[in-house]
Design an enzyme around this catalytic site. Structure first.
Site, PDB file in Angstrom:
ATOM      1  CB  CYS A 160      26.368  11.628  25.990  1.00 58.59           C
ATOM      2  SG  CYS A 160      25.605  10.732  27.331  1.00 58.59           S
TER       3      CYS A 160
HETATM    4  N1  CO8 Z   1       8.953   6.390  38.701  1.00 62.27           N
HETATM    5  C1  CO8 Z   1       7.889   7.150  38.998  1.00 62.27           C
HETATM    6  N2  CO8 Z   1       7.930   8.488  39.150  1.00 62.27           N
HETATM    7  C2  CO8 Z   1       9.128   9.091  38.982  1.00 62.27           C
HETATM    8  C3  CO8 Z   1      10.293   8.358  38.681  1.00 62.27           C
HETATM    9  C4  CO8 Z   1      10.172   6.961  38.542  1.00 62.27           C
HETATM   10  N3  CO8 Z   1      11.242   6.190  38.238  1.00 62.27           N
HETATM   11  N4  CO8 Z   1      11.329   9.224  38.588  1.00 62.27           N
HETATM   12  C5  CO8 Z   1      10.856  10.451  38.810  1.00 62.27           C
HETATM   13  N5  CO8 Z   1       9.512  10.371  39.079  1.00 62.27           N
HETATM   14  C6  CO8 Z   1       8.597  11.486  39.404  1.00 62.27           C
HETATM   15  C7  CO8 Z   1       9.353  12.689  39.929  1.00 62.27           C
HETATM   16  O1  CO8 Z   1       9.597  12.580  41.319  1.00 62.27           O
HETATM   17  C8  CO8 Z   1       8.406  13.826  39.600  1.00 62.27           C
HETATM   18  O2  CO8 Z   1       7.377  13.865  40.554  1.00 62.27           O
HETATM   19  P1  CO8 Z   1       6.722  15.275  40.991  1.00 62.27           P
HETATM   20  O3  CO8 Z   1       6.123  15.824  39.723  1.00 62.27           O
HETATM   21  O4  CO8 Z   1       5.734  14.874  42.019  1.00 62.27           O
HETATM   22  O5  CO8 Z   1       7.866  16.105  41.490  1.00 62.27           O
HETATM   23  C9  CO8 Z   1       7.782  13.377  38.263  1.00 62.27           C
HETATM   24  O6  CO8 Z   1       7.962  11.955  38.203  1.00 62.27           O
HETATM   25  C10 CO8 Z   1       8.430  14.028  37.060  1.00 62.27           C
HETATM   26  O7  CO8 Z   1       9.870  13.902  37.191  1.00 62.27           O
HETATM   27  P2  CO8 Z   1      10.856  14.597  36.203  1.00 62.27           P
HETATM   28  O8  CO8 Z   1      10.503  16.033  36.037  1.00 62.27           O
HETATM   29  O9  CO8 Z   1      12.266  14.258  36.620  1.00 62.27           O
HETATM   30  O10 CO8 Z   1      10.526  13.765  34.874  1.00 62.27           O
HETATM   31  P3  CO8 Z   1      10.786  14.130  33.381  1.00 62.27           P
HETATM   32  O11 CO8 Z   1       9.494  14.147  32.687  1.00 62.27           O
HETATM   33  O12 CO8 Z   1      11.684  15.303  33.219  1.00 62.27           O
HETATM   34  O13 CO8 Z   1      11.573  12.823  32.872  1.00 62.27           O
HETATM   35  C11 CO8 Z   1      13.833  12.161  32.340  1.00 62.27           C
HETATM   36  C12 CO8 Z   1      12.825  12.463  33.450  1.00 62.27           C
HETATM   37  C13 CO8 Z   1      13.359  10.926  31.586  1.00 62.27           C
HETATM   38  C14 CO8 Z   1      15.183  11.894  32.980  1.00 62.27           C
HETATM   39  C15 CO8 Z   1      13.914  13.342  31.357  1.00 62.27           C
HETATM   40  O14 CO8 Z   1      14.011  14.565  32.064  1.00 62.27           O
HETATM   41  C16 CO8 Z   1      15.070  13.240  30.399  1.00 62.27           C
HETATM   42  O15 CO8 Z   1      15.277  12.262  29.718  1.00 62.27           O
HETATM   43  N6  CO8 Z   1      15.822  14.340  30.255  1.00 62.27           N
HETATM   44  C17 CO8 Z   1      16.950  14.400  29.344  1.00 62.27           C
HETATM   45  C18 CO8 Z   1      18.116  13.850  30.043  1.00 62.27           C
HETATM   46  C19 CO8 Z   1      19.326  13.702  29.188  1.00 62.27           C
HETATM   47  O16 CO8 Z   1      19.338  13.734  27.999  1.00 62.27           O
HETATM   48  N7  CO8 Z   1      20.407  13.490  29.855  1.00 62.27           N
HETATM   49  C20 CO8 Z   1      21.622  13.180  29.254  1.00 62.27           C
HETATM   50  C21 CO8 Z   1      22.228  12.194  30.148  1.00 62.27           C
HETATM   51  S1  CO8 Z   1      23.487  11.274  29.502  1.00 62.27           S
HETATM   52  C22 CO8 Z   1      24.978  12.151  29.408  1.00 62.27           C
HETATM   53  O17 CO8 Z   1      25.088  13.105  28.765  1.00 62.27           O
HETATM   54  C23 CO8 Z   1      26.158  11.760  30.191  1.00 62.27           C
HETATM   55  C24 CO8 Z   1      26.043  10.401  30.588  1.00 62.27           C
HETATM   56  C25 CO8 Z   1      27.266   9.809  31.119  1.00 62.27           C
HETATM   57  C26 CO8 Z   1      27.088   8.347  31.343  1.00 62.27           C
HETATM   58  C27 CO8 Z   1      26.596   8.006  32.677  1.00 62.27           C
HETATM   59  C28 CO8 Z   1      26.326   6.554  32.801  1.00 62.27           C
HETATM   60  C29 CO8 Z   1      25.792   6.118  34.162  1.00 62.27           C
END
Ligand code: CO8
Length: 377
Positions: A160
């Site tokens: 990123c």
């Molecule tokens: N629908 C419903 N429920 C869901 C879903 C969904 N789609 N997904 C997960 N859940 C559930 C989980 O199972 C979990 O359930 P439980 O509590 O029962 O275990 C609950 O929701 C909470 O899950 P999370 O803890 O995973 O949820 P978060 O609140 O942490 O949100 C995010 C998830 C949105 C992904 C968040 O953690 C986030 O944005 N974090 C930052 C990520 C970030 O910045 N990453 C950078 C990535 S990009 C990069 O640097 C390189 C990219 C390279 C390119 C790749 C291209 C493909």
């Protein structure tokens, strides 16, 4: 004694926006249809506890957890087909312009036009992206040829942070005189390397390409030039965001039913670890330039998560800063990997005045953080 370098500007930007939108509702419908199919197919194994059911995704979760409302994609039908869940691209022959080069050329032409330049003025092309379409020949060299540019071109990948890391290379090449006019392009075809069948990440990414032109201020003819006051890059190894897809895979005899090796992450850990790193990085970079965070008119931050950006800004300038200080584009574009902060810069700079200062900052896999401090001329 420190060398005296000539001022360098970003003299133009461009944005290729794909033709198709996938809303969260469409995405969730397709995912849930896939989940139902899987669960029906493996009903016995699920009932006996041998296999876990695939849970449904939800629009409410996606919007609350990330702020993303939709994404653009180059091909939509394949992604939304529950029996496929990948875009469908027609293979191109070696004599045809590759897809990544095509979208880069589109964005590049806009940046050139804005800067009052043509391809012939460019003497370096940096193709900086989280994933390259192929290993070689470098995408940048193909783009260089398609634009009629001279000099040299190379590809680079810092996930990123690819765009901001490339901006530093462009800045240094121009100010030290090894190039006169550097084109940076960030073609991000994320749809082809996202596991759309994984509920945890299927909503995160969108396709796009951005372009930036970097040249000496004294010879630039652009009416919208942004002087680069400084760049600062940092990396710290983390396995919390990975893409293990690569040429070694076929030699590793992996389980053919195992999850796709492309993007996966520990999103919550990333969120917690990267927010303080990004805020401290920006603050230290500004201090090096003799600036306070409150003196910055606008922050064009990496666009991965609305909550992350709100926390970074809160740490920098206090609780009341709104979208005027740090605009969001991820609601419309989703996470576009290295292009996110550049899209924000593209869409949200026209209202700034000469003398206003801004920060372009990316953060992501590696971990990697890159900041570029600019001032409107
Ligand atoms: N629908 C419903 N429920 C869901 C879903 C969904 N789609 N997904 C997960 N859940 C559930 C989980 O199972 C979990 O359930 P439980 O509590 O029962 O275990 C609950 O929701 C909470 O899950 P999370 O803890 O995973 O949820 P978060 O609140 O942490 O949100 C995010 C998830 C949105 C992904 C968040 O953690 C986030 O944005 N974090 C930052 C990520 C970030 O910045 N990453 C950078 C990535 S990009 C990069 O640097 C390189 C990219 C390279 C390119 C790749 C291209 C493909």
């Amino acid at each position: 004694m420190q060398a005296q370098y000539p001022p360098v500007v970003i003299s133009g930007t461009g944005l290729y926006r794909p033709p198709y939108v996938i809303t969260n509702a469409e995405l969730v419908d397709a995912f849930n249809a896939y989940a139902d199919q899987q669960n029906a197919q493996h009903a016995e194994a699920i009932a006996s506890g041998e296999r876990a059911a695939v849970p449904h995704s939800s629009v409410e979760f996606i919007e609350k957890a990330s702020g993303i409302k939709q994404r653009y994609v180059i091909e939509k039908a394949g992604v939304l087909d529950p029996a496929r869940m990948y875009p469908r691209f027609t293979p191109r022959g070696d004599g045809e312009l590759s897809l990544m080069a095509e979208i880069a050329v589109d964005a590049a032409r806009q940046a050139l036009a804005q800067a009052g330049r043509t391809g012939a003025d460019v003497d370096a092309v940096l193709c900086a992206s989280a994933n390259m379409q192929r290993a070689y020949p470098a995408m940048a060299v193909e783009i260089q040829q398609a634009l009629g540019a001279g000099g040299y071109g190379f590809d680079m990948n810092v996930a990123c942070s690819s765009a901001t890391f490339a901006l530093e290379q462009a800045f240094n090449a121009v100010r030290t005189g090894s190039a006169r006019c550097v084109l940076v392009v960030n073609p991000e075809i994320t749809s082809a390397h996202l596991e759309w069948r994984d509920r945890d990440c299927h909503f995160i990414f969108g396709d796009v390409c951005t372009a930036l032109l970097v040249e000496r201020a004294d010879t630039a003819v652009s009416a919208d030039a942004w002087e680069i006051l400084g760049t600062q890059l940092a990396t710290q190894f983390s396995s919390n965001i990975r893409n293990n897809f690569g040429f070694m895979n076929r030699a590793e005899d992996r389980d053919p039913d195992a999850r796709d090796l492309t993007f996966y992450q520990e999103g919550r850990k990333v969120f917690k670890e990267v927010v303080p790193m990004a805020a401290a990085h920006i603050e230290a970079h500004l201090a090096r330039l003799g600036l306070e965070p409150t003196q910055v008119r606008r922050y064009w931050l990496h666009q991965a998560n609305q909550g992350m950006n709100q926390l970074v800004i809160k740490k920098l300038v206090g609780a009341d800063a709104g979208s005027d200080v740090a605009p969001l584009i991820l609601d419309e574009y989703a996470n576009t990997a290295s292009a996110g902060s550049i899209i924000a810069f593209q869409h949200h700079r026209a209202d700034l005045q000469a003398g206003d200062t801004g920060v372009i900052c990316s953060f992501g896999a590696g971990y990697s953080i890159g900041s570029v401090v600019v001032r409107k001329r």
